[in-house]
Design an enzyme around this catalytic site. Structure first.
Site, PDB file in Angstrom:
ATOM      1  N   GLU B  66       0.816  -1.216   0.000  1.00 20.09           N
ATOM      2  CA  GLU B  66       0.000   0.000   0.000  1.00 20.09           C
ATOM      3  C   GLU B  66       0.847   1.262   0.000  1.00 20.09           C
ATOM      4  O   GLU B  66       0.493   2.256  -0.638  1.00 20.09           O
ATOM      5  CB  GLU B  66      -0.949   0.017   1.197  1.00 20.09           C
ATOM      6  CG  GLU B  66      -2.108  -0.968   1.109  1.00 20.09           C
ATOM      7  CD  GLU B  66      -1.767  -2.343   1.656  1.00 20.09           C
ATOM      8  OE1 GLU B  66      -0.578  -2.594   1.952  1.00 20.09           O
ATOM      9  OE2 GLU B  66      -2.679  -3.179   1.795  1.00 20.09           O
ATOM     10  N   HIS B 135     -10.444  -5.236  10.869  1.00 18.21           N
ATOM     11  CA  HIS B 135     -11.155  -5.341   9.583  1.00 18.21           C
ATOM     12  C   HIS B 135     -12.596  -4.843   9.686  1.00 18.21           C
ATOM     13  O   HIS B 135     -13.424  -5.193   8.849  1.00 18.21           O
ATOM     14  CB  HIS B 135     -11.183  -6.794   9.092  1.00 18.21           C
ATOM     15  CG  HIS B 135      -9.846  -7.356   8.743  1.00 18.21           C
ATOM     16  ND1 HIS B 135      -8.958  -7.781   9.696  1.00 18.21           N
ATOM     17  CD2 HIS B 135      -9.239  -7.552   7.553  1.00 18.21           C
ATOM     18  CE1 HIS B 135      -7.859  -8.229   9.097  1.00 18.21           C
ATOM     19  NE2 HIS B 135      -8.002  -8.094   7.798  1.00 18.21           N
TER      20      HIS B 135
END
Lengths: 328, 340
Positions: B66, B135
């Site tokens: 990322e 998450h």
């Protein structure tokens, strides 16, 4: 790859410009900061990272670039910005925080953007690498010419962004060159204490790309290796990692007492100052005279003096202009 | 005479993919990159069909890097491209935030407006399906707090398509947050009210304009993404008691449409803010503060129904207990009335 006489003189002139620029900034920076050193005072407030000694990295690479190529640089950006052709008046005004500066005083010395020559720099270690990969991706996708060069310090090679960017550039085979300016010190911590290997070019092997180490802060050797890497990128053969042994003749930033340096290190570095060395090379190897040399030096000084005068004469922005340019 | 319009119900996932495809067809500069957004079509379905139509040059699977690809999005955007980049879960921002808030959000300012960074960062938010605290977060306020990025978050497919189209055409970085439970992926327990009619032709929903999704006179319920659906359910429950609640879908956090909220609260005099993001220092406090600063006369103290200040727990009894829902909004209304 060998530079022509004109290229040598261009490199030499950029080195002089950069060095004299830093010398002027160094003096002006101290205005208003004595007897008590206060970073916020004087015509140039804030942190100041000078590039004295690192000029060969900038000129040896940028000699191969046009305004259309992309460069991202670091918190120590002046030498690279000058070699990339950034507008010197507006850059100087930016460093002074003036309205005529490149961003009207919003960025300062660590955030110099000149879109006309595709130059940018930023204040955090290894931060410019991802954007350089992206700019190279952009050229690749648009089928447009141009390479991207990310300058970074040797300390940046221990950042995650370094490894991620090398991998991404390699896996997508992008026209990007990573140039490590190894000045041996990450502020006060020696490279040997922070980096597991001697030279970062070895890390290129981990990503299956060429790596080169260039000793001696030598503009001609840098010109040679960087030229090959840039040509390779332009041919579409992918990225290269280059580490250059360079010297930081100043502190990490202005106000750095440099107590961490071993005795005699600084003197030894000055003895190897690349600018007088290149002057001698020109006199020895090229059609170059003392008179021509003096004329070149005078020209660079006049250019820098004019930029500083422009910055001094410029107005400060109105404070409330701070609210503008967040969005376009 | 009325003309019957054919209903064309889409999920948010389908609506996002449609908006992206339509923009990619007309603008060569638009491309998508991220993890598993290629042949797989995105873990949350929002790039389905794109790889098939546009190929792997413009729909690029990235390594799990990322930091590199967020930085690359900034560099590509600054060089004239219009990248849409996916951060698979908003929770992953921790590995790449430097490129987002220090570069994407600041380069325009630090270049005096010379450099534009038209990136759309799309990222999934929200919990409720026992994925625990790395998450399931929303992190609305984390992104909205930092200047230089627009932040949008649709509650239904119509808005999702229009906001995505507007985001892609915007010359500024836009964070596009989509809530997993509204996405229309069966395996995530879909909210059926998020699946609505979506016109086939391209259109924009303006960024920074809230929508009054239910009109009422006694109470204003303000929410975003899942909070809107909880608010609508609560409004239906309250209606059975003769209480008329107005529900506002913020749709964007930056720019924030304070005017629509203030106008509503001037009418109702009561305010409840629903937010699945952590309660403290969040969207709910910003909304209440915005109303308070304007001196809007209130009939009762405003309330918030937000996520408690705890990491999101895994086990269903704990997670479901902590999440906002319609009953909590009704309870908040009852508390307001008790104290007023």
């Amino acid at each position: 790859m060998k530079p022509s006489r004109d290229q040598k003189i261009w490199m030499y002139e950029q080195m002089h410009t950069s060095r004299y620029f830093e010398e002027c900034i160094e003096k002006i920076y101290m205005e208003g900061k004595s007897p008590a050193f206060n970073m916020a005072k004087g015509p140039i407030p804030g942190e100041m990272h000078l590039s004295n000694g690192q000029e060969p990295c900038a000129v040896g690479v940028c000699a191969h670039l046009s305004a259309d190529d992309i460069v991202t640089s670091t918190h120590r950006p002046h030498h690279v910005a000058i070699a990339k052709g950034v507008d010197l008046n507006r850059m100087t005004a930016e460093i002074f925080g003036k309205k005529t500066g490149l961003s009207g005083g919003r960025g300062g010395h660590m955030h110099i953007f000149d879109a006309k020559v595709n130059f940018s720099c930023s204040g955090i270690i290894a931060q410019g690498m991802g954007p350089a990969v992206g700019a190279a991706l952009s050229r690749h996708m648009q089928n447009k010419p141009g390479v991207a060069v990310a300058f970074l310090g040797e300390g940046a090679a221990n950042q995650g962004a370094f490894h991620e960017s090398l991998n991404l550039a390699a896996v997508w085979k992008l026209p990007v060159i990573f140039v490590v300016e190894d000045n041996a010190w990450g502020i006060s911590v020696a490279k040997s204490a922070s980096t597991a290997i001697e030279h970062n070019d070895a890390r290129a092997a981990a990503y299956g790309i060429p790596g080169h180490f260039i000793p001696g802060n030598d503009p001609l050797a840098i010109f040679d290796i960087a030229g090959e890497a840039i040509e390779r990128a332009r041919r579409g053969e992918g990225p290269t990692l280059i580490e250059i042994e360079t010297y930081r003749l100043a502190g990490h930033f202005m106000g750095d007492a440099e107590g961490y340096r071993p005795k005699g290190e600084k003197e030894a570095l000055f003895a190897r100052d690349p600018i007088p060395k290149m002057r001698q090379q020109l006199l020895d190897d090229e059609d170059w005279s003392d008179a021509q040399d003096q004329e070149l030096v005078a020209r660079t000084h006049a250019r820098v003096d004019a930029a500083i005068q422009f910055a001094r004469d410029s107005e400060y922005p109105a404070p409330e202009e701070a609210m503008e340019k967040v969005f376009v | 005479m009325t003309v019957a319009t054919k209903e064309r119900k889409l999920t948010i996932a389908r609506a996002m993919a449609e908006a992206i495809a339509q923009e990619m067809r007309v603008d060569e500069r638009v491309f998508v990159m991220g993890e598993d957004i290629g042949p797989l079509g995105g873990v949350f379905g929002n790039t389905r069909g794109l790889h098939e139509e546009f190929g792997s040059e413009r729909v690029r699977d990235t390594p799990i890097s990322e930091t590199a690809f967020m930085g690359a999005a900034v560099g590509a955007a600054s060089d004239g491209m219009r990248p849409i980049v996916e951060l698979m879960f908003v929770d992953f921002f921790g590995v790449c935030f430097d490129a987002i808030y220090n570069l994407m959000a600041k380069n325009t300012y630090f270049s005096g407006g010379e450099v534009q960074v038209p990136v759309v960062l799309m990222t999934s938010t929200g919990g409720g399906y026992s994925d625990a605290g790395q998450h399931s977060q929303c992190l609305h306020a984390t992104f909205a707090h930092l200047p230089g990025m627009k932040v949008v978050a649709p509650s239904n497919a119509y808005d999702a398509k229009g906001l995505m189209t507007a985001a892609i055409r915007d010359n500024n970085p836009v964070i596009f947050m989509f809530h997993k439970a509204l996405q229309g992926m069966g395996w995530l327990g879909t909210e059926k009210d998020a699946i609505v009619h979506v016109p086939e032709e391209s259109y924009e929903v303006p960024i920074g304009k809230a929508a009054v999704v239910r009109e009422g006179n006694d109470l204003t319920i303000v929410g975003i993404t899942s909070g809107v659906h909880h608010g609508l359910k609560a409004a239906r429950q309250l209606a059975e008691r003769g209480i008329s609640a107005e529900v506002i879908d913020l749709r964007a956090l930056v720019p924030l449409d304070r005017a629509t909220v203030i106008e509503s609260v001037r009418k109702t005099g009561r305010l409840i803010v629903v937010d699945e993001d952590y309660q403290s220092y969040g969207v709910s406090s910003e909304i209440i503060c915005s109303v308070a600063e304007q001196g809007v006369p209130l009939k009762a103290a405003p309330q918030r129904v937000a996520y408690p200040d705890i990491p999101i727990p895994f086990t269903p009894p704990m997670e479901q207990w902590a999440l906002p829902n319609a009953d909590k909004i009704v309870a908040a209304y009852e508390l307001m009335e008790k104290h007023s």
